[in-house]
Design a protein around this motif. Structure first.
Motif, short mmCIF file in Angstrom:
data_model
loop_
_atom_site.label_atom_id
_atom_site.label_comp_id
_atom_site.label_asym_id
_atom_site.label_seq_id
_atom_site.Cartn_x
_atom_site.Cartn_y
_atom_site.Cartn_z
N ILE A 123 0.77 -1.27 0.05
CA ILE A 123 0.03 -0.02 0.03
C ILE A 123 0.93 1.17 -0.08
O ILE A 123 1.64 1.42 0.98
CB ILE A 123 -1.01 0.12 1.33
N TYR A 128 -3.92 5.84 4.01
CA TYR A 128 -4.61 4.64 4.54
C TYR A 128 -4.35 3.76 5.32
O TYR A 128 -4.98 3.18 6.22
CB TYR A 128 -5.01 3.90 2.86
N GLN A 132 -6.19 2.39 8.50
CA GLN A 132 -6.49 0.90 8.43
C GLN A 132 -6.00 0.52 9.96
O GLN A 132 -6.58 -0.18 10.61
CB GLN A 132 -5.95 0.26 7.36
N ASP A 171 -5.55 -4.11 2.60
CA ASP A 171 -6.72 -3.80 1.81
C ASP A 171 -7.31 -4.89 1.09
O ASP A 171 -7.54 -4.84 -0.33
CB ASP A 171 -6.11 -2.65 0.70
#
Length: 253
Positions: A123, A128, A132, A171
């Motif tokens: 990622i 993000y 997360q 993800d």
């Protein structure tokens, strides 16, 4: 997708090309002369929790390892319409197929935080990753309490939470949870059970392999019973709860 009864493995299942995430057709896997999967047919649609249930040695983990590209096979298994054998393992991960294995595969001498961040290695969006990470700590507060603790010194239940958390850091589009409840205390089972709703709310599709049929019945939208590498029954939890064979063989009558 439901029927009036638990279907036999010989009955055809309708294709769902617009929403289909994973499909196996005539899937066969052998270890030498031992056939581990024998012409398995199944599918997973987007947003579902689909569970493969059955006893130890039925072929559940073999299926999970085949779907993620670790085992060669005959027949067909596709992810988002792509034959798995033609897609590299790294590419499958980058496309969102994340496998939380039965062995957990944690880095024992690394901390909780380090293990989780390694799950997000592909990622590039750092915002993000932080978002997360917060999601995982909200999901499993015990991990945040042990953020600097080495994975090897944690209890089995805490390690399982960490393994699921690390998978979520990648993800996932399709999250494959292979036997996540083996050997866990009831209080840990409750923690993992409560995580399913928030995970699904993120738009994650889940394939769950389980010996714990009661746990699978609680969470699955559809289920496949594997015995000796073959699907012998399939249906919704409501259908399988009412099946005499399931009750007698897996739910204690």
């Amino acid at each position: 997708m439901s029927t009036d009864r638990a279907r036999s493995a010989t009955e055809a299942e309708p294709a769902q090309p617009n929403t289909e995430v994973l499909r196996a057709e005539g899937l066969r896997v052998s270890y030498g002369k031992v056939q581990a999967l024998r012409g398995l047919d199944m599918y997973v649609n987007q947003g579902e929790v689909v569970s493969l249930i059955g006893p130890n040695g039925a072929g559940k983990s073999t299926f999970a390892n085949t779907a993620t590209g670790f085992i060669g096979y005959e027949g067909s298994i596709t992810y988002r319409g792509q034959e798995v054998s033609g897609v590299g393992q790294r590419e499958l991960v980058e496309q969102g197929m994340i496998h939380c294995t039965e062995k957990r595969d944690l880095f024992g001498y690394m901390s909780v935080d380090e293990n989780l961040r390694l799950g997000a290695y592909a990622i590039e969006d750092e915002s993000y990753v932080e978002q997360q990470l917060e999601f995982v700590y909200d999901l499993f507060p015990r991990l945040e309490e042990r953020v600097s603790q080495n994975a090897r010194s944690m209890s089995g239940g805490e390690q399982q939470m960490l393994a699921i958390g690390r998978a979520l850091m990648g993800d996932p589009d399709l999250l494959i949870l292979d036997e996540p409840t083996i050997g866990l205390a009831p209080v840990i089972l409750d923690d993992i059970s409560q995580a399913f709703g928030p995970i699904q709310d993120q738009g994650v599709t889940i394939l769950l392999t389980e010996q714990n049929v009661t746990f699978a019945l609680k969470h699955a939208d559809r289920m496949y019973l594997l015995e000796n590498g073959e699907v012998v029954k399939t249906g919704t939890p409501e259908e399988l709860r009412g099946d005499d064979y399931i009750r007698e063989s897996y739910l204690g009558g």
